[in-house]
Design a protein around this motif. Structure first.
Motif, PDB file in Angstrom:
ATOM      1  N   UNK A 120     -36.683  49.582 -84.459  1.00 60.59           N
ATOM      2  CA  UNK A 120     -36.452  51.018 -84.624  1.00 60.59           C
ATOM      3  C   UNK A 120     -35.526  51.537 -83.528  1.00 60.59           C
ATOM      4  N   UNK A 121     -35.728  51.034 -82.305  1.00 64.24           N
ATOM      5  CA  UNK A 121     -34.861  51.444 -81.198  1.00 64.24           C
ATOM      6  C   UNK A 121     -33.411  51.052 -81.427  1.00 64.24           C
ATOM      7  N   UNK A 122     -33.206  49.881 -82.014  1.00 62.64           N
ATOM      8  CA  UNK A 122     -31.844  49.435 -82.327  1.00 62.64           C
ATOM      9  C   UNK A 122     -31.212  50.347 -83.377  1.00 62.64           C
TER      10      UNK A 122
ATOM     11  N   UNK B 268     -32.229  49.066 -93.037  1.00 60.67           N
ATOM     12  CA  UNK B 268     -33.140  48.549 -92.008  1.00 60.67           C
ATOM     13  C   UNK B 268     -34.010  49.677 -91.466  1.00 60.67           C
ATOM     14  N   UNK B 269     -33.409  50.860 -91.314  1.00 62.20           N
ATOM     15  CA  UNK B 269     -34.150  51.998 -90.791  1.00 62.20           C
ATOM     16  C   UNK B 269     -35.286  52.428 -91.695  1.00 62.20           C
ATOM     17  N   UNK B 270     -35.066  52.469 -93.004  1.00 56.22           N
ATOM     18  CA  UNK B 270     -36.127  52.861 -93.935  1.00 56.22           C
ATOM     19  C   UNK B 270     -37.253  51.824 -93.953  1.00 56.22           C
ATOM     20  N   UNK B 271     -36.859  50.543 -93.892  1.00 61.01           N
ATOM     21  CA  UNK B 271     -37.882  49.488 -93.821  1.00 61.01           C
ATOM     22  C   UNK B 271     -38.736  49.675 -92.570  1.00 61.01           C
TER      23      UNK B 271
ATOM     24  N   UNK C 251     -42.897  50.578 -92.235  1.00 64.44           N
ATOM     25  CA  UNK C 251     -43.809  49.725 -91.462  1.00 64.44           C
ATOM     26  C   UNK C 251     -44.427  50.505 -90.321  1.00 64.44           C
ATOM     27  N   UNK C 252     -43.611  51.322 -89.651  1.00 64.70           N
ATOM     28  CA  UNK C 252     -44.085  52.092 -88.498  1.00 64.70           C
ATOM     29  C   UNK C 252     -45.175  53.084 -88.907  1.00 64.70           C
TER      30      UNK C 252
ATOM     31  N   UNK D 145     -40.172  59.888 -84.339  1.00 62.57           N
ATOM     32  CA  UNK D 145     -39.318  61.080 -84.370  1.00 62.57           C
ATOM     33  C   UNK D 145     -37.845  60.709 -84.225  1.00 62.57           C
ATOM     34  N   UNK D 146     -37.566  59.776 -83.312  1.00 65.44           N
ATOM     35  CA  UNK D 146     -36.184  59.321 -83.128  1.00 65.44           C
ATOM     36  C   UNK D 146     -35.647  58.636 -84.369  1.00 65.44           C
ATOM     37  N   UNK D 147     -36.503  57.852 -85.018  1.00 63.82           N
ATOM     38  CA  UNK D 147     -36.089  57.134 -86.222  1.00 63.82           C
ATOM     39  C   UNK D 147     -35.811  58.107 -87.372  1.00 63.82           C
TER      40      UNK D 147
END
Length: 369
Positions: free
Chosen positions: A8-10, A40-43, A47-48, A64-66
């Motif tokens: 998520x950070x990436x 990738x972000x939605x995946x 999961x998060x 929140x960042x994602x």
């Protein structure tokens, strides 16, 4: 969970990295894989949210960042889907007029590619008025000689440096000018094509150098070349088409600025992605090949053509001009800030080109001594 947080950070980092106003390739490169980052972000988001583990402050901050990162990526790519308002009107069946149409195939052939017949098959099938080939050398020119009987107007620029360019036309070409705008290695074709109706259309064929570790360390010259052309177009009240491999994606800062400066429209907006690169990897594709046009053109047809052995797919576009379209299609508005940004980018590109030319001259003089 640690792995998901890192992923998520990436996604968050890559999403906002391209906002940094720098031209180096490692900044500009983040413009390209927005669809991949979004996937990738939605995946990661799913999961998060549903991971069966206690929530902590870091997880909440990452979430929140994602969400912010995904909202930004959606803002950039959604205009190229059917949910957005179309920027270019569709020509209705009762409006069709072949005398006011122009069809074109744009194809980056990849110089080492030897599957010439695959492109020739597409040209034979679709019978476009214009064929623009990029990365074509003398060998490609020889191979494409089989279509020359159908294309009496030609602008051949065979080069071995991956920037060769050939324009084939069934329609009359006048005022042909091969320009090397900022580099003696990179040509562009500027000319006027005459439609069957007799209407002249200014045509610009471009293939600037991309920012990458193996090509150009930054996007300065690419951006400047595109904006120089856009700056020329804005002062001319005429029908116009810009096409080619611009080595930039439709949603990048520079491409959108080019549209506002030039006033040209993008038929992909409100319709679909036409991702032409990379042809060999379905999961790593984005739009590098483009057709932009003035607001008196509307869209008849737009499609990506099959694999021809290159790392790019060809695109096939048919446009039709008419006053009725000009009345219903608005040019993108340019602001004073846009003009200032464009002129600054152009000046930086000119200065960089002059500096590089001087370095080459100095090296030649040094070797001569």
């Amino acid at each position: 969970m640690i792995g998901i947080k890192i992923l998520a950070g990436i996604v968050i980092w890559l999403s906002f990295w391209s906002l940094i106003p720098r031209d180096e390739w490692w900044f500009r490169g983040a413009d390209f894989p927005r669809l991949q980052i979004l996937a990738v972000g939605f995946f990661t988001l799913i999961v998060l949210i549903f991971w069966q583990a206690p929530w902590d402050l870091i997880r909440e901050i990452v979430l929140l960042g994602l969400i912010a990162a995904l909202a930004y990526q959606l803002k950039m790519v959604l205009p190229y889907t059917f949910v957005w308002k179309k920027q270019v009107a569709q020509v209705r069946p009762e409006q069709l007029d072949v005398n006011r149409q122009i069809s074109m195939i744009v194809s980056n052939v990849l110089t080492p590619n030897t599957q010439y017949h695959l492109l020739i098959e597409q040209i034979t099938k679709h019978k476009p008025d214009l064929v623009l080939t990029l990365e074509t050398d003398q060998i490609w020119q020889n191979a494409l000689s089989t279509i020359e009987s159908d294309y009496p107007y030609r602008v051949p620029i065979p080069l071995d440096n991956l920037y060769g360019m050939h324009l084939y036309s069934k329609l009359k070409l006048i005022d042909i000018d091969v320009k090397f705008i900022l580099s003696e290695e990179i040509p562009s074709i500027h000319c006027t094509v005459i439609l069957p109706s007799g209407q002249p259309v200014s045509l610009y064929c471009l293939h600037p150098k991309p920012p990458s570790p193996t090509e150009a360390k930054d996007s300065t010259l690419r951006d400047a070349e595109l904006l120089i052309v856009g700056d020329q177009i804005k002062d001319r009240d005429e029908s116009c088409i810009v096409m080619g491999d611009l080595n930039d994606v439709a949603w990048s800062r520079t491409t959108r600025l080019f549209q506002r400066i030039s006033g040209l429209l993008d038929p992909r907006v409100g319709r679909k992605y036409v991702n032409t690169f990379h042809a060999n990897y379905w999961f790593l594709r984005w739009s590098l090949d483009h057709v932009f046009h003035s607001n008196d053109f509307a869209l008849v047809k737009m499609e990506r053509l099959p694999f021809i052995g290159s790392d790019h797919f060809p695109i096939h576009v048919i446009l039709q001009t008419g006053k009725v379209f000009e009345k219903i299609q608005e040019e993108l508005e340019q602001t004073d800030a846009d003009e200032q940004e464009a002129q600054q980018a152009i000046q930086e590109g000119i200065e960089k080109a002059e500096k590089e030319e001087k370095m080459v001259t100095d090296e030649i003089a040094k070797d001569y001594k």
